[in-house]
Each structure stands twice: as structure tokens, then as C-alpha cells.
Design an enzyme around this catalytic site. Structure first.
Site, mmCIF file in Angstrom:
data_model
loop_
_atom_site.group_PDB
_atom_site.id
_atom_site.type_symbol
_atom_site.label_atom_id
_atom_site.label_comp_id
_atom_site.label_asym_id
_atom_site.label_seq_id
_atom_site.Cartn_x
_atom_site.Cartn_y
_atom_site.Cartn_z
ATOM 1 N N ASN A 49 39.305 39.471 39.375
ATOM 2 C CA ASN A 49 39.123 39.093 40.780
ATOM 3 C C ASN A 49 37.997 38.075 40.935
ATOM 4 O O ASN A 49 38.182 36.975 41.466
ATOM 5 C CB ASN A 49 38.836 40.333 41.627
ATOM 6 C CG ASN A 49 40.037 41.259 41.730
ATOM 7 O OD1 ASN A 49 41.099 40.958 41.204
ATOM 8 N ND2 ASN A 49 39.862 42.372 42.402
ATOM 9 N N ASP A 50 36.799 38.455 40.489
ATOM 10 C CA ASP A 50 35.668 37.534 40.591
ATOM 11 C C ASP A 50 35.800 36.365 39.626
ATOM 12 O O ASP A 50 35.484 35.226 39.960
ATOM 13 C CB ASP A 50 34.348 38.272 40.323
ATOM 14 C CG ASP A 50 33.776 38.897 41.587
ATOM 15 O OD1 ASP A 50 34.105 38.409 42.690
ATOM 16 O OD2 ASP A 50 33.015 39.868 41.481
ATOM 17 N N HIS A 74 34.258 46.172 51.980
ATOM 18 C CA HIS A 74 34.170 47.545 51.492
ATOM 19 C C HIS A 74 35.358 48.380 51.958
ATOM 20 O O HIS A 74 35.929 49.155 51.193
ATOM 21 C CB HIS A 74 32.876 48.196 51.992
ATOM 22 C CG HIS A 74 31.657 47.349 51.806
ATOM 23 N ND1 HIS A 74 30.528 47.474 52.581
ATOM 24 C CD2 HIS A 74 31.386 46.357 50.927
ATOM 25 C CE1 HIS A 74 29.628 46.595 52.204
ATOM 26 N NE2 HIS A 74 30.121 45.907 51.210
ATOM 27 N N CYS A 116 40.643 44.473 34.286
ATOM 28 C CA CYS A 116 40.472 45.306 35.484
ATOM 29 C C CYS A 116 40.620 44.395 36.695
ATOM 30 O O CYS A 116 39.884 43.422 36.826
ATOM 31 C CB CYS A 116 39.087 45.946 35.518
ATOM 32 S SG CYS A 116 38.765 47.105 34.190
#
Length: 758
Positions: free
Chosen positions: A636-637, A368, A684
Site C-alpha cells: 500500500n505505502d 483509521h 502484506c
């Protein structure tokens, strides 16, 4: 070597204290110290080694040849003394020559001594010297004897510091050892360069007084600190906002167990009995804990020992009255923050004008605090395991995340090189700033949409600063991550309304809350099945929101109310199958109908989109695309799922390549299918913010990017230097017949074409 009543540990400490208060030359004091310790412990040899110019120099001895004083020197890690200092550990050997690091120093005359015991002289968690004893008879020293040496070494550290043999930062002073430059290596989390002084998130407690004047008074201080600490732990455990079940309860239960551990408090009391102050007694026991941690192979037990150390730090702060983080105390200079780890709320407490960089002992790309720091534009170096050992409070630091390096106490040459690189970087940034009002148009006239990712109210300012086309991804979970309790609907509505108003006529795409898994919230009950082995692929994002539909209903209502009179763009994260999208949209539509029935002001239009992060969704796009107004690919994922490679794992970094033919072919297939269905598709993620990767995406036909604000300038520069038709042609050729490695081939092509990649 048993201690007699006349030569108790307290008497030793008192004699040392009295000695160092006398106006004697430093060498005379050290000579007297080894005699006091040697006599009290009936030791045939007692020697003090101090760190000087990177080597441990014999400064005083009783029992070894006096001619060896200031002559015998050992490097860090060399010999038994060097091993003790390098690893900040204790050695206790019945036969010194049996140790693999044993080195014979013939000038000392030590060959007739067999047994050896040595302890580090520690100042601010660094070894600044070694206290050693030796005997002719081969035997191991008893625990009580070792503890006596460790206690003496602690006090000796203070006495040496008071005699100005070590400086205030804990390294050797210029009279003994110039404070050497050093480099701490880490892992890139948030790119950037920074200069500042070292500030510890939890400032170190410097123990200035180790010898107690009144033992009972010190004992009372410790009892009072224990009572206060236990009250704090009880309060944390009973707080309703933590919910029930989950890992946090186990952590708090462990804390509570240690807080009430009689063995721990007994050991501290015993240290006070030996003549130490409350602070020194806690630190003395804590040093032993650190020693035990180094000897433990079991990771679970080692974690428990870390828990005890954290609790010791809490107790030390209470007894010393030095409470609060560096944020609460305030930053006085441009600073680089040092911490084991941070939460996003803790980072946001710092003055952004003074906070220039962050260095973490832990940390990951998906943590985070990393996400928030990236949004704030603060460079972060993670996994800097040795940072607390190498850095002292107030040290000058130069942080270069691109080099994965933190330069500590840099030399003049290092500073000049750093400043030259920083100047070039700033010059480049100034040039990119000139592109703020320049549209990203390719050389052959194709307009590329460049948007920014955001998650904080202040992030919207980046639209004007960068000239971005809008916010392509607003991470609504930031509000949840930085809050101690579940954000109320009204608080959510205010945030969303403020963001929309600040964006003006530029679009904002709100991603519904992506929490759970590795973004666990303390106030949200965890899965009853316990800790997840693969949190990134677990109960998170849309899966969690659909299960906890009360949370999603509140967010839906807040978004709809905030967008009254405007267009609301909503995007659902981690959609795996079309029915999940259908269920999420139905939930929003139900809240829209509920508000309409009550005469509330509504958005002019709600546009629904999905994030493609789960590869399985690509196989059912024909079922999903007719229901979408837009599609965003979360690279990213998606990439780590495709490669089965954790992007936060340094050993897998080379397997996580966005320019792999497998990734690019996958993205092209999705892009082509979406384009054929008339659905705009965007990327994104970090991939779109890197010039070479963004060039490849444009070559695939993807012309909508949502990236970090810092990347907008470089991407605009790249777009302005690119021929879209040419890159689409070369990408088609390269993907049909991939070269190995593709990254190198694309780089060579871009350079030959004059494409801006810096």
C-alpha cells in the site's frame, strides 16, 4: 417594506400558526398565507412554490395571475425559483432579469416586476419549496427584510408539514411528490454490498414547534444550553489526556472562541425576539451560517464556519435534550450508517449484527475507520458529498461499493436487480466457504501460504472461518487508535496473549505500533515543528517509536511477556535504513534481558522481521537481509511512494496500478534477492488480496500473502486454478518486454488459462 409594530415578525408567525390550525382546505390555507405575508411586508407579489414530481409548482400567489397557479412549473435549477431550491440558497436581486438563470413565465404576468427576493422552504436540510416576493421598483431588499422572509419560510415549512403537504422524511409527500429514487456517488473504501435503512451517526434534530408561546422561557432555555455547552468545551480543553501542543488544541481553541462569541448568542436571541422557539432560533441562525459557507471562497474561513455549524449542532442537541449518537440510542433494524466522518472507537460502538454498511461524506483509504471497517467486514463508501442532502433518516438504502453507488429509496426494479446481484455474490461466497479446509495448492503442486491481516481480538476468529495459515500482520496500533488514553502495558499484554492463544499453533506476526503522521493520537504530543505537509511520509511508525522509546519499551515488554513459552514474531514498520532495524531490535533485546534478569517466563524464540515500504530500503537489502528472519512488503505505502501518487486521491487512481511494470519489476528484484539470502518474503496489503494481482505475485516467485479475511476464499480459488510454472514463465516474458497495458494482457492470459478471477 419596513415592518411596523402592528405587523411584527411575531404577529406574522402567530397569524400563520392560527391559520394552519383551522379546518380549511389546504389550498385555502396557502392562499391565505401569501396574503398574510404580502400584507405584513407590503409586498406587491408573494408566491409559494412547492416541489411536486420533481418540479417546483406555483401553489399560491398574491400579485401574479391566478390562472398560473398549478400551471407554472420550474425544474430544479431552472429559473430563479429553481436555482434557489437546487442550491438551497437565498437570492436578492434589484433586477431579476440580470441573473443568468432568469426565465420568463408569460402566463404569470410577472414582466412588470423588477426586484425579486426568494428564500428556500427547508425541511430537514432539503428545499421542499420556495417563498418569493417581487416589486415593480428595482431595488435590493434590506437584510432585515430577507431575515423576515427566512424566518417565515422556516415556520411555513413546519406548517406545511403539519398540513401533510410534506412527509416525515422531509421530501414532498405522495400527494405532492412521490419520494423519488436517487443515486449518491462516492469513492470505494471497503468493498461489499448492503441493504438497510438510513441512520445518521448524529441523528438529525427535527424541530416540531417553531412558534414560541413564552419568549422569556425560550430565552432561559437558550442561556442554560449555552452554559452547559461552554462547560463541555472547557472540560474538553482542560483534559490532561489531550497532552499539550498540536492541531487538536487549535481546534478546541476555535470551539471555545465560538462558544463564547457574544455575536452568535445575540443573533439567536434576536431570532427568539421574532417569536421563534429556542430550537427554531438556533436553526434559523444555523441556516444563515450555511448560506454564508456557500459564499466563502477562502478554505480556511470555510473550515471555521464548519466549526460553528458543528457547535450549533451541539447547542441544538443540548437545548432539545436529544443527546447521544445513534450507537448509544441503539439500532433497531438492519442499518446503513451516514456520517461526515467517524473515528474507529465510534464505529466499534455499533451493534455489528445490525450495522450493514457505512457511508461517509469524507473518509479515505488510509483513514483509521476504513482500516477498522475492513477488518470488521463492513462495506464503506466514502466522499459521498451529497449524502446528507439526498438521504433522510429511515430511507431504504442499497449500498454497492463496487459500483461506487448508494441507491436511495430504490424502485422495485432497482431492488430486484440489487437482490439478484447480491444473491450471486452470496452464492459465490457460499462456494468459497467450501474451500475453508482446502489448502491453497496450485495445479502443479506448489503450496502457497495464505494468511490474514488483523488488528482486533475478534479478528482471530477469521482463522477458523477462512482456513488461513495464520496472521501475517497484526496491526497493534488499533488498540491505540480506539483508546482515549495511552493503553497500559498490562492491557497490551492481555490483548497479545489472547490473540496468541486464540491462534493456537498458527503463527502470528505482530507489527509494532504504526502511529503518527496521518494516524495522530490526541494523547500523544505532536511534533514541535507543527502540522506535517506529507503525513504519510512523516514522523510515524518506527521513526516515532524510536524517538518515543518509552512507548516502544512498554510494547516490547508486553509482547515478550504475552508470548511466554511460544514463538514471538515481531515486525518493524517503515524501516528506511538498516540502523533503524538494529536500534529497534536492540531495544527488544534489552527488554528481553531485563525480564530474564527478573526470572520472568520468556518466549521460546523471537523472530525479527521488517516491512519494506520505503523504496530506499531495497538499495541496502544486502546489509539488512542477514539480520532478518523474514521480510514483508507493504504494497500500500510502497506503491504510492514509488509513484509519488497519493493512493487516497481519486484523480490519481489510474496512476496507482499494482500491475505497472515498474512495481512488478521492483517486487521481483526484492523477492529474488531475499530468496537468494534464504529469507522468506511475503506481501502484506490489498495487492495480495486481489486475484489478478495475487496471480502476478506468484508469477514473481512470491508465495506468501497476508490479506483481508474476505479475500482468502477468492485467493484460494485462484491458486487452485493456477499453474505456477506457467505464470512464472509468462511474467518473465511480459516484464522483459512489457505490453501496454500490462493489466489487460495478464487478464487475457488468465482467462485463456481458465484462472479463477471472480
Amino acid at each position: 417594506m419596513a415592518l411596523t409594530a402592528a405587523a411584527s415578525a411575531r404577529e406574522i408567525l402567530t397569524r400563520l400558526h392560527d391559520l394552519m390550525a383551522k379546518r380549511l382546505p389546504v389550498q385555502s390555507k396557502l392562499n391565505a398565507v401569501v396574503n398574510i405575508i404580502g400584507e405584513a411586508l407590503h409586498s406587491e407579489v408573494c408566491s409559494i412554490y412547492l416541489l411536486r414530481e420533481g418540479a417546483l409548482e406555483l401553489f399560491a400567489t398574491r400579485g401574479l395571475a391566478q390562472e398560473a397557479v398549478h400551471v407554472t412549473k420550474l425544474g430544479l435549477g431552472e429559473g430563479l425559483v429553481g436555482t434557489i431550491a437546487a442550491h438551497v440558497e437565498t437570492l436578492n436581486l434589484d433586477e431579476a432579469t440580470s441573473h443568468p438563470n432568469f426565465v420568463h413565465n408569460p402566463e404569470t404576468g410577472e414582466e412588470r416586476f423588477h426586484s425579486f427576493a426568494g428564500v428556500p422552504i427547508i425541511r430537514r436540510e432539503r428545499a421542499v419549496g420556495v417563498l418569493a416576493v417581487q416589486h415593480v421598483e428595482p431595488r435590493k431588499y434590506a437584510d432585515i427584510e430577507i431575515e423576515a422572509l427566512q424566518t417565515v419560510a422556516m415556520v411555513l415549512s413546519e406548517l406545511i408539514a403539519n398540513a401533510e403537504l410534506i412527509d416525515a422524511t422531509g421530501g414532498a409527500s405522495t400527494r405532492l411528490q412521490p419520494t423519488a429514487a436517487g443515486t449518491v456517488r462516492g469513492f470505494r473504501l471497503v468493498e461489499g454490498m448492503a441493504r438497510g435503512v438510513a441512520v445518521f451517526h448524529q441523528p438529525r434534530i427535527v424541530i416540531e414547534h417553531t412558534v414560541a408561546e413564552d419568549t422569556e422561557a425560550e430565552r432561559h432555555r437558550v442561556y442554560a444550553a449555552f452554559d452547559k455547552m461552554r462547560e463541555q468545551i472547557d472540560r474538553m480543553t482542560s483534559q490532561a489526556e489531550f497532552g499539550s501542543g498540536g492541531e487538536h488544541e487549535e481546534i478546541l481553541a476555535t470551539y471555545k472562541m465560538f462558544a463564547y462569541d457574544e455575536g452568535w448568542s445575540r443573533r439567536i436571541n434576536e431570532a427568539i425576539d421574532s417569536g421563534l422557539t429556542a430550537e427554531a432560533a438556533i436553526e434559523r441562525v444555523q441556516q444563515r451560517t450555511r448560506q454564508r459557507m456557500r459564499e466563502i471562497d477562502d478554505p480556511l474561513l470555510r473550515d471555521r464556519m464548519h466549526d460553528l455549524e458543528d457547535l450549533s449542532n451541539r447547542l441544538l442537541r443540548i437545548v432539545s435534550g436529544q443527546l447521544g449518537t445513534a450507537a448509544q440510542l441503539g439500532l433497531r433494524h438492519d442499518s446503513i450508517l451516514i456520517a461526515r466522518n467517524l473515528g474507529p472507537a465510534e464505529l466499534l460502538e455499533y451493534d455489528r449484527r445490525r450495522l450493514k454498511g457505512v457511508v461517509l461524506e469524507e473518509g479515505s483509504l488510509t483513514a483509521h475507520v476504513t482500516i477498522v471497517a475492513r477488518a470488521m467486514g463492513i462495506p464503506v463508501l466514502g466522499r459521498a458529498r451529497s449524502v446528507r442532502r439526498e438521504v433522510a433518516e429511515g430511507d431504504l438504502l442499497l449500498l454497492d461499493v463496487s459500483e461506487e453507488s448508494l441507491f436511495v429509496r430504490p424502485s422495485l426494479a432497482m431492488e430486484e436487480a440489487f437482490e439478484a446481484k447480491l444473491a450471486l455474490s452470496q452464492k459465490r461466497q457460499a462456494a468459497l466457504a467450501q474451500l475453508t479446509n482446502v489448502a491453497p495448492v496450485t495445479r502443479d503442486g506448489h503450496r502457497v501460504t495464505v494468511m490474514v491481516n488483523a488488528g482486533l481480538r475478534d479478528d482471530v476468529a477469521a482463522l477458523d472461518l477462512t482456513g488461513a495459515d495464520g496472521i501475517g500482520l497484526f496491526r497493534t496500533e488499533f488498540q491505540f487508535l480506539v483508546s482515549a488514553t495511552l493503553p497500559q502495558r498490562e492491557a497490551q499484554r492481555r490483548l497479545y496473549r489472547d490473540v496468541l492463544e486464540a491462534a493456537g499453533d498458527r503463527p502470528v506476526i505482530f507489527r509494532t505500533v504504526d502511529i503518527g503522521g496521518d494516524k495522530a493520537l490526541p494523547y500523544l504530543n505532536h511534533d514541535e515543528d507543527g502540522e506535517e505537509e506529507n503525513p504519510a511520509m512523516g514522523w510515524r511508525a518506527l521513526r516515532l517509536a524510536l524517538d518515543r522509546d518509552g512507548l516502544m519499551k512498554a510494547q516490547a515488554r508486553a509482547l515478550i511477556e504475552a508470548a511466554a513459552g511460544r514463538t514471538l514474531n515481531v515486525m518493524f514498520p517503515m524501516v528506511s535504513e538498516p540502523w533503524e532495524f538494529d536500534q529497534a531490535r536492540a531495544l527488544f533485546e534489552a527488554q528481553h534481558a531485563w525480564l530474564a534478569a527478573r526470572g520472568r517466563k520468556l518466549p521460546n524464540e523471537i523472530r525479527y522481521g521488517a516491512m519494506l515500504e520505503v523504496p530506499a530500503l531495497a538499495e541496502v537489502l544486502d546489509m539488512l537481509l542477514p539480520k532478518l528472519q523474514f521480510l514483508s512488503i507493504g504494497t500500500n505505502d510502497l506503491t504510492q511512494f514509488l509513484f509519488a501518487a497519493d493512493r487516497a486521491h481519486p484523480k490519481l487512481a489510474l496512476r496507482y496500478d499494482w500491475l505497472s511494470p515498474a512495481i512488478l519489476r521492483f517486487l521481483k528484484r526484492v523477492s529474488d534477492e531475499a530468496r537468494a539470502a534464504g529469507v522468506p518474503v511475503a506481501v502484506c496489503g490489498e495487492m495480495g488480496g486481489r486475484p489478478l494481482e495475487a496471480m502476478a505475485l506468484i508469477g514473481l516467485g512470491i508465495d506468501r500473502l497476508s490479506i483481508t479475511p474476505a479475500a482468502v476464499g477468492p485467493i484460494k480459488a485462484m491458486v487452485g486454478s493456477l499453474d505456477r510454472g506457467a505464470v512464472m514463465e509468462v511474467m518473465t516474458q511480459m516484464l522483459a518486454h512489457p505490453e501496454a497495458p500490462l493489466r489487460a494482457a495478464l487478464t487475457d492470459w488468465a482467462i485463456a488459462q481458465g484462472v479463477e478471477l471472480d
